[in-house]
Write an enzyme that holds these catalytic residues in place. Structure first.
Site, mmCIF file in Angstrom:
data_model
loop_
_atom_site.group_PDB
_atom_site.id
_atom_site.type_symbol
_atom_site.label_atom_id
_atom_site.label_comp_id
_atom_site.label_asym_id
_atom_site.label_seq_id
_atom_site.Cartn_x
_atom_site.Cartn_y
_atom_site.Cartn_z
ATOM 1 N N LYS A 185 -19.024 -5.869 -48.787
ATOM 2 C CA LYS A 185 -18.110 -5.318 -47.773
ATOM 3 C C LYS A 185 -17.444 -6.463 -46.994
ATOM 4 C CE LYS A 185 -20.957 -1.155 -47.255
ATOM 5 N NZ LYS A 185 -21.906 -0.385 -46.428
ATOM 6 N N GLN A 245 -25.765 -0.965 -41.400
ATOM 7 C CA GLN A 245 -26.141 -0.623 -42.780
ATOM 8 C C GLN A 245 -27.402 0.241 -42.781
ATOM 9 O OE1 GLN A 245 -24.301 -1.192 -45.421
ATOM 10 N NE2 GLN A 245 -25.749 -0.503 -46.969
ATOM 11 N N ASP A 270 -17.897 3.894 -40.210
ATOM 12 C CA ASP A 270 -18.650 4.710 -41.173
ATOM 13 C C ASP A 270 -18.358 6.192 -41.006
ATOM 14 O OD1 ASP A 270 -20.281 3.428 -43.074
ATOM 15 O OD2 ASP A 270 -21.708 2.808 -41.524
HETATM 16 N N1 GUN Z 1 -26.034 2.717 -47.018
HETATM 17 C C1 GUN Z 1 -25.600 3.283 -48.171
HETATM 18 N N2 GUN Z 1 -24.315 3.693 -48.059
HETATM 19 C C2 GUN Z 1 -23.939 3.376 -46.797
HETATM 20 C C3 GUN Z 1 -22.728 3.550 -46.085
HETATM 21 O O1 GUN Z 1 -21.726 4.090 -46.579
HETATM 22 N N3 GUN Z 1 -22.718 3.091 -44.804
HETATM 23 C C4 GUN Z 1 -23.803 2.510 -44.230
HETATM 24 N N4 GUN Z 1 -23.710 2.108 -42.954
HETATM 25 N N5 GUN Z 1 -24.952 2.341 -44.870
HETATM 26 C C5 GUN Z 1 -25.013 2.767 -46.152
#
Ligand code: GUN
Length: 331
Positions: A85, A129, A152
């Site tokens: 990311k 995350q 998110d």
């Molecule tokens: N863990 C797995 N997918 C995601 C996501 O889309 N956002 C976040 N913050 N954690 C994740």
């Protein structure tokens, strides 16, 4: 209306190649395999578009959009996701940093760190995350992020706005699915869609957008007739619902759950599942929920794993970050 124009993801003419192949069936006839919906190529296209928009944004006197990714603990897969990311953000002109904590961090300390970022005028987007270590309440943490910085889309305000068809920040994976349907020109109006999986961050927002009215303010409605299946849907009922579906979106993490005999000929199958398995040779690989090689012989279009929804999720997170930086909500 103003919001609608601002927030709609502008669909450009799809230049991404849609691959299809032929195969010989058991009676010796040549048949056409489903199109593979190439999420990797589409994600590149979207990131290239964003890079241009961000460059224009900066050239008109704004600072670069900024993103902070918080990661707690040492889970290798989570670290890889966050690294990807951050790299994607930097590649398109977003200023991005990872904030790492060890797994002993307390919930209170994590919330204090989020609140500091909430008040930091130089930070546009905050992502924590998931999953978080045991003992930390994920819902409380998601709600601690300022809704306008919640890239998110997990904050209750953003979830509530989505459920009311209001403009909002939408979870990136769900937005990735909708964007793929739009850009690959899959018709949804009046079609039967089945969403397999009811998680609050993935299955639910996908179902929400698929069923809702495209004329409402979010601009994300797809006007499909939607059925949600989940772990307590009996296997034979899951098959019945899937066979009736023009579009299947599956997000369960159960490899090969969706088999060829569950597919209506010509249907579109979007595979959000991603599971790391060890094959017969002892090699690890990523697989989706769909029995891809067999399903391709029946479906009209299928997303591969890897290279389908995964890269698109990162691209849509970048879209959300740029959206948050434009402060559309505060105008
Ligand atoms: N863990 C797995 N997918 C995601 C996501 O889309 N956002 C976040 N913050 N954690 C994740």
């Amino acid at each position: 209306m103003r919001h609608r124009i601002c927030l709609r993801i502008v669909s450009t003419v799809l230049t991404t190649k849609m691959r299809s192949h032929t195969y010989i069936d058991s009676l010796g006839s040549a048949r056409i395999m489903a199109r593979a919906l190439d999420g990797k190529a589409l994600a590149k296209e979207i990131k290239d578009e964003l890079k241009i928009k961000i460059n224009n944004w900066i050239n008109t006197g704004h600072r670069a959009p900024s993103l902070r990714c918080i990661i707690v603990g040492s889970d290798p897969a989570s670290h890889t996701y966050v690294k990807n990311k951050i790299q994607a953000a930097i590649d398109i002109g977003i200023e991005a940093q990872t904030i790492k904590y060890d797994e002993n961090l307390t919930e209170e300390a994590l919330i204090s760190a989020i609140e500091l970022l909430n008040h930091d005028k130089l930070v546009d987007g905050i992502l924590v995350q998931l999953p978080l270590p045991n003992g930390i309440d994920e819902r409380r943490v998601c709600n601690a992020v300022a809704p306008e910085k919640d890239v998110d889309g997990f904050h209750i305000t953003n979830v509530g706005q989505l459920s009311l068809d209001m403009p909002t920040i939408v979870p990136a994976t769900a937005l990735a699915v909708i964007e793929m349907l739009k850009r690959f020109k899959i018709e949804t109006l009046g079609r039967n869609a089945v969403v397999v999986g009811r998680s609050k961050n993935v299955g639910l927002p996908i179902a929400m957008m698929l069923h809702s009215d495209r004329n409402h303010d979010s601009g994300l409605g797809m006007d499909a007739t939607v059925t949600i299946c989940h772990r307590y849907t009996p296997a034979e009922q899951l098959a019945v619902h899937c066979r009736n579906a023009d579009i299947i979106v599956t997000a369960t993490g159960v490899p090969k759950l969706i088999k060829a005999d569950m597919i209506k000929p010509g249907a579109t199958v979007i595979d959000v599942g991603i599971t790391r398995i060890t094959d017969e040779q002892g090699k690890t690989k990523l697989v989706g929920d769909v029995d891809y090689d067999e399903v391709r012989k029946v479906a009209g279009a299928v997303t591969p794993v890897p290279g389908g929804v995964g890269p698109m999720t990162v691209a849509m997170l970048m879209h959300n970050t740029f959206q948050a930086s434009q402060k559309i909500w505060q105008q």
